[in-house]
Write a protein that holds these residues in place. Structure first.
Motif, PDB file in Angstrom:
ATOM      1  N   GLN A  76       0.864  -1.176   0.000  1.00  0.00           N
ATOM      2  CA  GLN A  76       0.000   0.000   0.000  1.00  0.00           C
ATOM      3  C   GLN A  76       0.903   1.229   0.000  1.00  0.00           C
ATOM      4  N   HIS A  77       0.916   1.956  -1.100  1.00  0.00           N
ATOM      5  CA  HIS A  77       1.811   3.107  -1.207  1.00  0.00           C
ATOM      6  C   HIS A  77       1.171   4.419  -0.760  1.00  0.00           C
ATOM      7  N   GLY A  78      -0.138   4.418  -0.582  1.00  0.00           N
ATOM      8  CA  GLY A  78      -0.788   5.659  -0.182  1.00  0.00           C
ATOM      9  C   GLY A  78      -0.922   6.641  -1.338  1.00  0.00           C
ATOM     10  N   TRP A  79      -1.141   7.921  -1.004  1.00  0.00           N
ATOM     11  CA  TRP A  79      -1.416   8.936  -2.016  1.00  0.00           C
ATOM     12  C   TRP A  79      -0.186   9.331  -2.814  1.00  0.00           C
ATOM     13  N   GLY A  80       0.957   9.360  -2.200  1.00  0.00           N
ATOM     14  CA  GLY A  80       2.180   9.677  -2.924  1.00  0.00           C
ATOM     15  C   GLY A  80       2.310  11.147  -3.297  1.00  0.00           C
ATOM     16  N   GLU A  81       3.301  11.428  -4.147  1.00  0.00           N
ATOM     17  CA  GLU A  81       3.620  12.798  -4.543  1.00  0.00           C
ATOM     18  C   GLU A  81       2.901  13.176  -5.838  1.00  0.00           C
ATOM     19  N   TYR A  82       2.217  14.303  -5.808  1.00  0.00           N
ATOM     20  CA  TYR A  82       1.471  14.751  -6.989  1.00  0.00           C
ATOM     21  C   TYR A  82       2.385  14.956  -8.194  1.00  0.00           C
ATOM     22  N   ASP A  83       3.514  15.614  -7.982  1.00  0.00           N
ATOM     23  CA  ASP A  83       4.400  15.942  -9.101  1.00  0.00           C
ATOM     24  C   ASP A  83       4.922  14.684  -9.806  1.00  0.00           C
ATOM     25  N   GLU A  84       5.124  13.614  -9.057  1.00  0.00           N
ATOM     26  CA  GLU A  84       5.575  12.360  -9.665  1.00  0.00           C
ATOM     27  C   GLU A  84       4.461  11.716 -10.485  1.00  0.00           C
ATOM     28  N   GLN A  85       3.233  11.909 -10.048  1.00  0.00           N
ATOM     29  CA  GLN A  85       2.096  11.247 -10.690  1.00  0.00           C
ATOM     30  C   GLN A  85       1.479  12.063 -11.823  1.00  0.00           C
ATOM     31  N   ARG A  86       1.759  13.364 -11.860  1.00  0.00           N
ATOM     32  CA  ARG A  86       1.094  14.237 -12.827  1.00  0.00           C
ATOM     33  C   ARG A  86       1.188  13.754 -14.279  1.00  0.00           C
ATOM     34  N   PRO A  87       2.355  13.259 -14.740  1.00  0.00           N
ATOM     35  CA  PRO A  87       2.418  12.810 -16.137  1.00  0.00           C
ATOM     36  C   PRO A  87       1.481  11.642 -16.451  1.00  0.00           C
ATOM     37  N   PHE A  88       0.985  10.977 -15.408  1.00  0.00           N
ATOM     38  CA  PHE A  88       0.156   9.792 -15.624  1.00  0.00           C
ATOM     39  C   PHE A  88      -1.300  10.001 -15.211  1.00  0.00           C
ATOM     40  N   LEU A  89      -1.696  11.261 -14.962  1.00  0.00           N
ATOM     41  CA  LEU A  89      -3.068  11.517 -14.522  1.00  0.00           C
ATOM     42  C   LEU A  89      -4.092  11.139 -15.586  1.00  0.00           C
ATOM     43  N   SER A  90      -3.756  11.353 -16.851  1.00  0.00           N
ATOM     44  CA  SER A  90      -4.678  10.970 -17.919  1.00  0.00           C
ATOM     45  C   SER A  90      -4.920   9.468 -17.892  1.00  0.00           C
ATOM     46  N   ALA A 149      -2.014  14.094   5.884  1.00  0.00           N
ATOM     47  CA  ALA A 149      -1.307  15.301   5.445  1.00  0.00           C
ATOM     48  C   ALA A 149      -0.845  15.159   3.995  1.00  0.00           C
ATOM     49  N   VAL A 150      -0.364  13.974   3.633  1.00  0.00           N
ATOM     50  CA  VAL A 150       0.070  13.715   2.254  1.00  0.00           C
ATOM     51  C   VAL A 150      -1.111  13.881   1.300  1.00  0.00           C
ATOM     52  N   MET A 151      -2.274  13.358   1.698  1.00  0.00           N
ATOM     53  CA  MET A 151      -3.471  13.487   0.874  1.00  0.00           C
ATOM     54  C   MET A 151      -3.840  14.958   0.686  1.00  0.00           C
ATOM     55  N   GLY A 152      -3.770  15.739   1.767  1.00  0.00           N
ATOM     56  CA  GLY A 152      -4.106  17.153   1.682  1.00  0.00           C
ATOM     57  C   GLY A 152      -3.197  17.905   0.728  1.00  0.00           C
ATOM     58  N   ILE A 153      -1.906  17.609   0.781  1.00  0.00           N
ATOM     59  CA  ILE A 153      -0.949  18.261  -0.123  1.00  0.00           C
ATOM     60  C   ILE A 153      -1.233  17.863  -1.568  1.00  0.00           C
ATOM     61  N   TRP A 154      -1.550  16.583  -1.782  1.00  0.00           N
ATOM     62  CA  TRP A 154      -1.852  16.110  -3.137  1.00  0.00           C
ATOM     63  C   TRP A 154      -3.048  16.877  -3.706  1.00  0.00           C
ATOM     64  N   LEU A 155      -4.107  16.986  -2.914  1.00  0.00           N
ATOM     65  CA  LEU A 155      -5.312  17.668  -3.385  1.00  0.00           C
ATOM     66  C   LEU A 155      -5.049  19.149  -3.654  1.00  0.00           C
ATOM     67  N   ALA A 156      -4.306  19.800  -2.758  1.00  0.00           N
ATOM     68  CA  ALA A 156      -4.008  21.223  -2.942  1.00  0.00           C
ATOM     69  C   ALA A 156      -3.186  21.448  -4.208  1.00  0.00           C
ATOM     70  N   LYS A 157      -2.215  20.580  -4.454  1.00  0.00           N
ATOM     71  CA  LYS A 157      -1.392  20.721  -5.658  1.00  0.00           C
ATOM     72  C   LYS A 157      -2.220  20.464  -6.916  1.00  0.00           C
ATOM     73  N   TYR A 158      -3.138  19.505  -6.824  1.00  0.00           N
ATOM     74  CA  TYR A 158      -4.005  19.252  -7.977  1.00  0.00           C
ATOM     75  C   TYR A 158      -4.885  20.467  -8.253  1.00  0.00           C
TER      76      TYR A 158
END
Length: 236
Positions: A76-90, A149-158
């Motif tokens: 279970q990796h959790g929410w992770g970093e938005y910037d790492e995942q952004r290229p794969f959001l589509s 907290a990680v989830m909150g940062i992910w949502l704010a960055k999104y």
């Protein structure tokens, strides 16, 4: 007697509502269908969190089931970093329909079978107890707070990246949109209800409510206007 009749009637209605979906429940996953690799290939030190999240949800279910059978910790990796995942959001958005459908199939399977419903409630209750004991995927309460907290940062960055940078100025509007997307399926009382506090009927009702929310998200995902918005923004 009246209670029994009401419970039986509600269960029968649930069965009628979801029986047509039984033919759509994913079949048991064969290894040659999803190409299950050696379990070590999915270890966090071998496969990154982003790579793992890109796997189909049903494959991840199989991987974790096999890891449990082998006495290994589930992944279970959790929410992770938005910037790492952004290229794969589509890709994440495109795959969400099949992932929702798979999870919906699992829920529908036990909601249309009283014996499986009882087994599911027992299994989910034991899993929740593991979390309470600090033995869940995120360990202690402190670990879970960090994940919040990680989830909150992910949502704010999104929000910032997707053009919703006004979230600090209009928090009540964004809170309303989030609540519309995730209507409560439990009483809002600052208390996470433990599953052993629920009757079987209440547990069933909660799962039906969750299915209803997933149906709404699937309908939105399939809408042409929503798809156009995603396609136009993510093709860049």
């Amino acid at each position: 007697v009246v209670v029994l009749i009401v419970c039986a009637s509600t269960s029968f209605v649930a069965m009628l509502a979801y029986t047509p979906l039984l033919s759509k429940i994913p079949k048991p996953i064969a290894e040659n269908e999803l190409e299950i690799k050696d379990l070590s290939a999915y270890d966090p030190d071998q496969m990154s969190a982003v790579e793992y999240a890109r796997l189909p949800l049903k494959l991840r279910f199989v991987v974790n089931d096999k890891r449990k059978e082998a006495g290994l910790k589930t992944i279970q990796h959790g929410w992770g970093e938005y910037d790492e995942q952004r290229p794969f959001l589509s890709e994440l958005h495109t795959n969400s329909a099949s992932n929702f459908t798979f999870l919906k199939g699992l829920l529908t399977e036990f909601l249309t079978d009283k014996k499986k419903l009882i087994e599911a409630k027992d299994r989910f209750t034991r899993l929740q107890s593991k979390y309470d004991e600090g033995k869940g995927d995120f360990g202690t309460k402190e670990d879970l707070d960090k994940e919040r907290a990680v989830m909150g940062i992910w949502l704010a960055k999104y929000f910032d990246d997707a053009g919703y940078g006004s979230w600090p100025q209009f928090p009540e509007l964004y809170k309303a949109m989030i609540m519309n997307a995730f209507p409560p399926i439990d009483t809002l009382d600052s208390h996470a209800t433990h599953l052993d506090e629920l009757t079987l009927k209440e547990f069933e009702a909660r799962q039906l409510s969750f299915l209803s929310v997933m149906d709404q998200h699937l309908a939105l995902d399939h809408s042409s206007s929503n798809r156009h918005v995603w396609d136009s923004q993510l093709r860049h």
